[in-house]
Design a protein around this motif. Structure first.
Motif, PDB file in Angstrom:
ATOM      1  N   TYR A  33       0.850  -1.189   0.000  1.00 25.46           N
ATOM      2  CA  TYR A  33       0.000   0.000   0.000  1.00 25.46           C
ATOM      3  C   TYR A  33       0.893   1.249   0.000  1.00 25.46           C
ATOM      4  CZ  TYR A  33      -3.833  -2.898   1.974  1.00 25.46           C
ATOM      5  OH  TYR A  33      -4.788  -3.848   2.214  1.00 25.46           O
TER       6      TYR A  33
ATOM      7  N   PHE B 284       0.401   5.578   0.732  1.00 27.66           N
ATOM      8  CA  PHE B 284      -0.522   6.554   1.292  1.00 27.66           C
ATOM      9  C   PHE B 284       0.079   7.953   1.222  1.00 27.66           C
ATOM     10  CE2 PHE B 284      -3.079   3.344   3.498  1.00 27.66           C
ATOM     11  CZ  PHE B 284      -2.162   2.322   3.690  1.00 27.66           C
TER      12      PHE B 284
ATOM     13  N   TYR C 142      -0.591  11.259   3.699  1.00 24.66           N
ATOM     14  CA  TYR C 142      -1.248  11.829   4.864  1.00 24.66           C
ATOM     15  C   TYR C 142      -0.985  13.327   4.905  1.00 24.66           C
ATOM     16  CZ  TYR C 142      -2.483   7.422   7.204  1.00 24.66           C
ATOM     17  OH  TYR C 142      -3.048   6.224   7.542  1.00 24.66           O
TER      18      TYR C 142
ATOM     19  N   ARG D 148      -5.025   6.781  -0.841  1.00 26.19           N
ATOM     20  CA  ARG D 148      -4.282   5.530  -0.734  1.00 26.19           C
ATOM     21  C   ARG D 148      -4.280   4.819  -2.083  1.00 26.19           C
ATOM     22  NH1 ARG D 148      -7.527   1.234   2.876  1.00 26.19           N
ATOM     23  NH2 ARG D 148      -6.670  -0.294   1.446  1.00 26.19           N
TER      24      ARG D 148
ATOM     25  N   ARG E  23       3.396   0.609   3.117  1.00 24.93           N
ATOM     26  CA  ARG E  23       3.144  -0.540   3.968  1.00 24.93           C
ATOM     27  C   ARG E  23       3.028  -1.793   3.120  1.00 24.93           C
ATOM     28  NH1 ARG E  23      -2.207  -2.597   6.399  1.00 24.93           N
ATOM     29  NH2 ARG E  23      -1.330  -4.658   6.680  1.00 24.93           N
TER      30      ARG E  23
ATOM     31  N   PRO F 297      -0.631  -7.193   3.472  1.00 27.76           N
ATOM     32  CA  PRO F 297      -0.601  -8.122   4.606  1.00 27.76           C
ATOM     33  C   PRO F 297      -0.618  -9.598   4.219  1.00 27.76           C
ATOM     34  CG  PRO F 297      -2.786  -7.235   4.353  1.00 27.76           C
ATOM     35  CD  PRO F 297      -1.925  -6.516   3.361  1.00 27.76           C
TER      36      PRO F 297
ATOM     37  N   TYR G  68       0.295 -11.042   8.354  1.00 26.23           N
ATOM     38  CA  TYR G  68      -0.221  -9.975   9.208  1.00 26.23           C
ATOM     39  C   TYR G  68       0.681  -9.722  10.407  1.00 26.23           C
ATOM     40  CZ  TYR G  68      -3.144  -7.385  12.411  1.00 26.23           C
ATOM     41  OH  TYR G  68      -3.617  -6.443  13.271  1.00 26.23           O
TER      42      TYR G  68
ATOM     43  N   GLU H 218      -6.983  -4.716  15.996  1.00 26.89           N
ATOM     44  CA  GLU H 218      -5.952  -5.603  16.536  1.00 26.89           C
ATOM     45  C   GLU H 218      -4.605  -4.891  16.620  1.00 26.89           C
ATOM     46  OE1 GLU H 218      -8.316  -8.847  17.366  1.00 26.89           O
ATOM     47  OE2 GLU H 218      -6.146  -8.729  17.668  1.00 26.89           O
ATOM     48  N   TYR H 219      -4.288  -4.116  15.617  1.00 23.55           N
ATOM     49  CA  TYR H 219      -2.959  -3.498  15.515  1.00 23.55           C
ATOM     50  C   TYR H 219      -2.969  -2.107  16.133  1.00 23.55           C
ATOM     51  CZ  TYR H 219       1.196  -1.458  13.303  1.00 23.55           C
ATOM     52  OH  TYR H 219       2.393  -0.838  13.070  1.00 23.55           O
TER      53      TYR H 219
ATOM     54  N   ARG I  26      -5.152   0.139  13.465  1.00 26.35           N
ATOM     55  CA  ARG I  26      -5.846  -0.282  12.250  1.00 26.35           C
ATOM     56  C   ARG I  26      -6.392  -1.680  12.454  1.00 26.35           C
ATOM     57  NH1 ARG I  26      -2.784  -4.096   9.917  1.00 26.35           N
ATOM     58  NH2 ARG I  26      -0.525  -3.920  10.029  1.00 26.35           N
ATOM     59  N   GLY I  27      -7.326  -2.053  11.610  1.00 26.39           N
ATOM     60  CA  GLY I  27      -7.920  -3.372  11.700  1.00 26.39           C
ATOM     61  C   GLY I  27      -7.088  -4.417  10.995  1.00 26.39           C
ATOM     62  N   VAL I  28      -7.484  -5.669  11.125  1.00 23.30           N
ATOM     63  CA  VAL I  28      -6.781  -6.770  10.484  1.00 23.30           C
ATOM     64  C   VAL I  28      -6.885  -6.640   8.976  1.00 23.30           C
ATOM     65  CG1 VAL I  28      -6.729  -9.278  10.176  1.00 23.30           C
ATOM     66  CG2 VAL I  28      -7.237  -8.313  12.417  1.00 23.30           C
ATOM     67  N   ASN I  29      -5.766  -6.768   8.315  1.00 26.94           N
ATOM     68  CA  ASN I  29      -5.732  -6.783   6.856  1.00 26.94           C
ATOM     69  C   ASN I  29      -6.317  -5.534   6.203  1.00 26.94           C
ATOM     70  OD1 ASN I  29      -4.495  -9.260   6.876  1.00 26.94           O
ATOM     71  ND2 ASN I  29      -6.396 -10.392   6.627  1.00 26.94           N
ATOM     72  N   THR I  30      -6.290  -4.423   6.907  1.00 26.35           N
ATOM     73  CA  THR I  30      -6.664  -3.159   6.272  1.00 26.35           C
ATOM     74  C   THR I  30      -5.452  -2.254   6.254  1.00 26.35           C
ATOM     75  OG1 THR I  30      -7.369  -2.115   8.338  1.00 26.35           O
ATOM     76  CG2 THR I  30      -9.030  -3.343   7.105  1.00 26.35           C
ATOM     77  N   GLY I  31      -5.428  -1.344   5.288  1.00 25.18           N
ATOM     78  CA  GLY I  31      -4.236  -0.523   5.137  1.00 25.18           C
ATOM     79  C   GLY I  31      -4.232   0.724   5.981  1.00 25.18           C
ATOM     80  N   GLU I  32      -5.395   1.374   6.106  1.00 24.32           N
ATOM     81  CA  GLU I  32      -5.411   2.705   6.696  1.00 24.32           C
ATOM     82  C   GLU I  32      -5.122   2.678   8.183  1.00 24.32           C
ATOM     83  OE1 GLU I  32      -9.055   4.798   6.204  1.00 24.32           O
ATOM     84  OE2 GLU I  32      -8.399   6.520   7.392  1.00 24.32           O
ATOM     85  N   LEU I  33      -4.232   3.582   8.595  1.00 19.19           N
ATOM     86  CA  LEU I  33      -3.890   3.768   9.999  1.00 19.19           C
ATOM     87  C   LEU I  33      -4.691   4.953  10.522  1.00 19.19           C
ATOM     88  CD1 LEU I  33      -1.821   2.169  11.676  1.00 19.19           C
ATOM     89  CD2 LEU I  33      -0.171   3.974  11.221  1.00 19.19           C
ATOM     90  N   PHE I  34      -5.355   4.770  11.662  1.00 18.08           N
ATOM     91  CA  PHE I  34      -6.114   5.845  12.295  1.00 18.08           C
ATOM     92  C   PHE I  34      -5.286   6.400  13.445  1.00 18.08           C
ATOM     93  CE2 PHE I  34     -10.248   5.366  10.278  1.00 18.08           C
ATOM     94  CZ  PHE I  34     -10.158   4.099   9.733  1.00 18.08           C
ATOM     95  N   PHE I  35      -5.125   7.707  13.451  1.00 16.84           N
ATOM     96  CA  PHE I  35      -4.245   8.351  14.426  1.00 16.84           C
ATOM     97  C   PHE I  35      -5.021   9.049  15.528  1.00 16.84           C
ATOM     98  CE2 PHE I  35       0.045   8.120  12.728  1.00 16.84           C
ATOM     99  CZ  PHE I  35      -0.187   7.715  11.424  1.00 16.84           C
TER     100      PHE I  35
END
Lengths: 120, 112
Positions: A33, A35, A37, A50, A95, A98, A101, B30-31, B94-103
């Motif tokens: 990926y 991105f 920001y 993204r 990134r 995954p 993971y 999870e992450y 971020r969630g499992v197997n998703t790309g976006e990171l939430f800050f």
């Protein structure tokens, strides 16, 4: 190890004009990926756009679009019709997709950022 | 819709003091991770966690400690603060197997 390079520490654009921010990355992976920001003075990190590496079509979000050149490992951000509210730090990030993971492959790697100023 | 919540937003410490930056997320991610942001350096990863009970070091872990006893919380501890730890700290998830990171909104820490 993967690296992300933003070669323009600062950029400036006139309001309503178009500006392109550069980003290059180094990786041996084929799936990942990318991105962009945005960080305005409020300090909040905001996802702009993204791109999944397996998608050939360049991502677009309103006035923001990318030029993704996978072979060249380049991922530039174009901002059209620049507005005063676009003034911010912009970070490019990478990134690994995954496939695994767990472990460090899921971490986001950032460039050092480009500070964009918008002149009225 | 809280997302990722960090506290405190500002803190001033004296060299040698200890403190904990709190981070909580309500998205069942999870992450979770901690970054520090310094001028001209971008964001650098301190520690991360891929689930409760699992943590690992990032690029700049020295002087910091983390734990992950629940999915929601991921505190960052400074055991003996040093002036070199003056920075802005971000927690992200971020969630499992998703790309976006939430800050989170970031925490500005000054060590005198």
């Amino acid at each position: 190890a993967q690296t992300v390079t933003q070669s323009q520490p600062e950029m400036s654009v006139q309001e309503a004009e178009t500006v392109t921010l550069s980003c290059t990355y180094d990786t041996s992976e084929s799936d990942y990926y990318l991105f962009w920001y945005k960080q305005p003075p409020s300090r909040q990190m905001i996802l702009v756009i993204r791109q999944e590496a397996y998608k050939q079509q360049n991502a677009t979000e309103n006035r923001f679009s990318v030029n993704f050149q996978k072979a060249a490992k380049s991922f530039s951000l174009k901002i059209s019709d620049s507005q005063l509210g676009d003034a911010a730090m912009y970070f490019c990030a990478y990134r690994t997709y995954p496939l695994n993971y767990g472990g460090s492959q899921g971490n986001l790697i950032f460039g050092k950022g480009t500070k964009l100023s918008v002149k009225p | 819709n809280a997302g990722v919540t960090q506290t405190p937003k500002f803190q001033v410490l004296k060299t040698g003091q200890s403190m904990t930056l709190q981070c909580a997320q309500d998205m069942n991610h999870e992450y979770m991770s901690w970054y520090r942001q310094d001028p001209g350096m971008g964001l650098r990863l301190i520690h991360y966690s891929v689930g409760a009970g699992i943590t690992d070091q990032g690029e700049v872990p020295n002087g910091y400690n983390v734990s992950r006893s629940t999915t929601e919380d991921f505190p960052l501890r400074l055991l003996s603060a040093a002036p070199s730890q003056t920075s802005v700290y971000f927690c992200a998830s971020r969630g499992v197997n998703t790309g976006e990171l939430f800050f989170g909104e970031g925490s500005r820490l000054t060590v005198l």
